[in-house]
Motif scaffolding. Structure first.
Motif, PDB file in Angstrom:
ATOM      1  N   PRO A  82       0.822  -1.211   0.000  1.00  0.00           N
ATOM      2  CA  PRO A  82       0.000   0.000   0.000  1.00  0.00           C
ATOM      3  C   PRO A  82       0.859   1.266   0.000  1.00  0.00           C
ATOM      4  N   LEU A  83       1.990   1.221   0.700  1.00  0.00           N
ATOM      5  CA  LEU A  83       2.883   2.383   0.734  1.00  0.00           C
ATOM      6  C   LEU A  83       3.413   2.701  -0.660  1.00  0.00           C
ATOM      7  N   HIS A  84       3.770   1.679  -1.426  1.00  0.00           N
ATOM      8  CA  HIS A  84       4.217   1.896  -2.804  1.00  0.00           C
ATOM      9  C   HIS A  84       3.145   2.638  -3.604  1.00  0.00           C
ATOM     10  N   HIS A  85       1.896   2.184  -3.470  1.00  0.00           N
ATOM     11  CA  HIS A  85       0.808   2.801  -4.233  1.00  0.00           C
ATOM     12  C   HIS A  85       0.588   4.252  -3.818  1.00  0.00           C
ATOM     13  N   ALA A  86       0.590   4.509  -2.521  1.00  0.00           N
ATOM     14  CA  ALA A  86       0.359   5.870  -2.038  1.00  0.00           C
ATOM     15  C   ALA A  86       1.442   6.818  -2.549  1.00  0.00           C
ATOM     16  N   VAL A  87       2.692   6.392  -2.445  1.00  0.00           N
ATOM     17  CA  VAL A  87       3.804   7.244  -2.874  1.00  0.00           C
ATOM     18  C   VAL A  87       3.788   7.434  -4.388  1.00  0.00           C
ATOM     19  N   ALA A  88       3.581   6.353  -5.125  1.00  0.00           N
ATOM     20  CA  ALA A  88       3.606   6.426  -6.585  1.00  0.00           C
ATOM     21  C   ALA A  88       2.541   7.363  -7.136  1.00  0.00           C
ATOM     22  N   GLU A  89       1.401   7.435  -6.438  1.00  0.00           N
ATOM     23  CA  GLU A  89       0.318   8.314  -6.884  1.00  0.00           C
ATOM     24  C   GLU A  89       0.452   9.723  -6.322  1.00  0.00           C
ATOM     25  N   GLY A  90       1.500   9.961  -5.554  1.00  0.00           N
ATOM     26  CA  GLY A  90       1.740  11.302  -5.023  1.00  0.00           C
ATOM     27  C   GLY A  90       0.897  11.662  -3.817  1.00  0.00           C
ATOM     28  N   HIS A  91       0.347  10.659  -3.133  1.00  0.00           N
ATOM     29  CA  HIS A  91      -0.495  10.914  -1.963  1.00  0.00           C
ATOM     30  C   HIS A  91       0.365  10.904  -0.699  1.00  0.00           C
ATOM     31  N   ALA A  92       1.023  12.016  -0.461  1.00  0.00           N
ATOM     32  CA  ALA A  92       1.980  12.098   0.639  1.00  0.00           C
ATOM     33  C   ALA A  92       1.320  11.909   2.003  1.00  0.00           C
ATOM     34  N   ASP A  93       0.145  12.508   2.204  1.00  0.00           N
ATOM     35  CA  ASP A  93      -0.534  12.378   3.499  1.00  0.00           C
ATOM     36  C   ASP A  93      -0.876  10.920   3.791  1.00  0.00           C
ATOM     37  N   ALA A  94      -1.369  10.211   2.781  1.00  0.00           N
ATOM     38  CA  ALA A  94      -1.704   8.799   2.959  1.00  0.00           C
ATOM     39  C   ALA A  94      -0.445   7.992   3.257  1.00  0.00           C
ATOM     40  N   ALA A  95       0.650   8.344   2.602  1.00  0.00           N
ATOM     41  CA  ALA A  95       1.915   7.645   2.843  1.00  0.00           C
ATOM     42  C   ALA A  95       2.371   7.841   4.284  1.00  0.00           C
ATOM     43  N   VAL A  96       2.238   9.056   4.786  1.00  0.00           N
ATOM     44  CA  VAL A  96       2.643   9.339   6.171  1.00  0.00           C
ATOM     45  C   VAL A  96       1.760   8.566   7.152  1.00  0.00           C
ATOM     46  N   VAL A  97       0.468   8.477   6.859  1.00  0.00           N
ATOM     47  CA  VAL A  97      -0.441   7.703   7.714  1.00  0.00           C
ATOM     48  C   VAL A  97       0.007   6.247   7.775  1.00  0.00           C
ATOM     49  N   LEU A  98       0.333   5.682   6.628  1.00  0.00           N
ATOM     50  CA  LEU A  98       0.792   4.292   6.589  1.00  0.00           C
ATOM     51  C   LEU A  98       2.089   4.114   7.379  1.00  0.00           C
ATOM     52  N   LEU A  99       2.998   5.060   7.228  1.00  0.00           N
ATOM     53  CA  LEU A  99       4.265   4.991   7.961  1.00  0.00           C
ATOM     54  C   LEU A  99       4.024   5.100   9.467  1.00  0.00           C
ATOM     55  N   LYS A 100       3.124   5.982   9.848  1.00  0.00           N
ATOM     56  CA  LYS A 100       2.796   6.155  11.265  1.00  0.00           C
ATOM     57  C   LYS A 100       2.236   4.867  11.850  1.00  0.00           C
ATOM     58  N   GLU A 101       1.493   4.114  11.038  1.00  0.00           N
ATOM     59  CA  GLU A 101       0.903   2.857  11.496  1.00  0.00           C
ATOM     60  C   GLU A 101       1.899   1.703  11.467  1.00  0.00           C
ATOM     61  N   GLY A 102       3.116   1.976  10.977  1.00  0.00           N
ATOM     62  CA  GLY A 102       4.151   0.945  10.992  1.00  0.00           C
ATOM     63  C   GLY A 102       4.475   0.323   9.656  1.00  0.00           C
ATOM     64  N   ALA A 103       4.070   0.952   8.556  1.00  0.00           N
ATOM     65  CA  ALA A 103       4.361   0.403   7.231  1.00  0.00           C
ATOM     66  C   ALA A 103       5.863   0.212   7.053  1.00  0.00           C
ATOM     67  N   ASP A 104       6.233  -0.900   6.458  1.00  0.00           N
ATOM     68  CA  ASP A 104       7.641  -1.231   6.242  1.00  0.00           C
ATOM     69  C   ASP A 104       8.143  -0.546   4.971  1.00  0.00           C
ATOM     70  N   PHE A 105       8.969   0.486   5.145  1.00  0.00           N
ATOM     71  CA  PHE A 105       9.454   1.250   3.996  1.00  0.00           C
ATOM     72  C   PHE A 105      10.690   0.620   3.356  1.00  0.00           C
ATOM     73  N   THR A 106      11.143  -0.531   3.886  1.00  0.00           N
ATOM     74  CA  THR A 106      12.323  -1.194   3.316  1.00  0.00           C
ATOM     75  C   THR A 106      11.949  -2.266   2.293  1.00  0.00           C
ATOM     76  N   ILE A 107      10.649  -2.516   2.121  1.00  0.00           N
ATOM     77  CA  ILE A 107      10.207  -3.520   1.148  1.00  0.00           C
ATOM     78  C   ILE A 107      10.376  -2.977  -0.268  1.00  0.00           C
ATOM     79  N   LYS A 108      10.935  -3.801  -1.141  1.00  0.00           N
ATOM     80  CA  LYS A 108      11.099  -3.421  -2.542  1.00  0.00           C
ATOM     81  C   LYS A 108      10.076  -4.163  -3.396  1.00  0.00           C
ATOM     82  N   ASN A 109       9.651  -3.524  -4.484  1.00  0.00           N
ATOM     83  CA  ASN A 109       8.692  -4.179  -5.372  1.00  0.00           C
ATOM     84  C   ASN A 109       9.409  -5.142  -6.310  1.00  0.00           C
ATOM     85  N   SER A 110       8.683  -5.685  -7.263  1.00  0.00           N
ATOM     86  CA  SER A 110       9.261  -6.685  -8.165  1.00  0.00           C
ATOM     87  C   SER A 110      10.379  -6.119  -9.032  1.00  0.00           C
TER      88      SER A 110
END
Length: 237
Positions: A177-205
């Motif tokens: 979900p973090l990839h999608h939020a960032v890729a679409e430019g939704h910074a606020d949503a990305a921060v919410v995900l990070l605040k909830e503990g989203a793993d920002f070290t995961i890489k996509n395919s």
């Protein structure tokens, strides 16, 4: 096309009231009435369908894999809400569709059985109904939270997480979900995900981190600053 689809949305209520069995029939594109109601963000019709005896909140779009069709829209007020009726929508549930439509938290709450947040009548009607699952994937491997992140809805992200949605699932392309939020430019949503503990070290395919998908430096900077305020260090990402 718009007039035809709008007519379907308007007639949906009448169909369900006159013949409850119609609510369990799918159209030629594999969609059920609840999918149309969710795509048009029509709370009244969603509640009406949810109270049918045979209502299944997790019924999925079942279009044959060989089928393709154009996007369709339903009008609500002066806003055209688009439900992408293409091959990729196969496997979508009403919850996934609703999570893809901005400002659809009331519908999302009904599907998640949050009737108490709407009104007493709705709560009583839905008490005996099973809630929609936040853990159903579509054919692309996406959960509803992927869709909520892609449209940048922080309220829907929070609501899904409170209802046992996974936080870091990857779809068929390795996107969280973090990839999608960032890729679409939704910074606020990305921060919410990070605040909830989203793993920002995961890489996509493609071996790309979520933060590296930011469409421009401004979005990246906003996310970095928002994470810093939450005590999250993204400098190593």
């Amino acid at each position: 096309m718009k007039r035809t689809i709008l007519s379907r949305c308007i007639l949906l209520r009448e169909m369900a009231e006159t013949d409850p069995k119609l609510s369990q029939r799918k159209d030629d594109d594999g969609r059920y009435p609840i999918h149309w109601a969710a795509s048009s963000n029509n709370l009244d019709i969603v509640v009406l369908l949810a109270n049918q005896a045979s209502f299944d909140p997790d019924i999925q779009v079942s279009r044959p894999s060989s089928h393709t069709s154009p996007s369709v829209t339903c009008n609500k007020g002066n806003l055209w809400l688009t439900f992408m009726a293409n091959q990729d929508a196969s496997g979508w549930t009403a919850l996934m569709i609703s999570a893809s439509v901005p400002d659809s938290e009331p519908v999302l709450r009904v599907l998640l059985q949050k009737g108490a947040d709407i009104n007493e009548k709705t709560r009583l009607l839905l008490d005996t109904k099973p809630p929609a699952s936040t853990r159903v994937r579509d054919r692309r491997g996406q959960y509803p939270i992927h869709r909520a992140a892609a449209v940048g809805s922080a309220p829907m992200i929070n609501l899904l997480l409170k209802n046992r949605s996974p936080l870091n699932p990857t779809d068929n392309e390795g996107y969280t979900p973090l990839h999608h939020a960032v890729a679409e430019g939704h910074a606020d949503a990305a921060v919410v995900l990070l605040k909830e503990g989203a793993d920002f070290t995961i890489k996509n395919s493609d071996d790309v981190l979520a933060l590296d998908l930011a469409p421009d430096s401004e979005v990246r900077r906003y996310i970095m600053q928002g994470a810093e305020r939450e005590g999250i260090d993204l400098s190593s990402s």
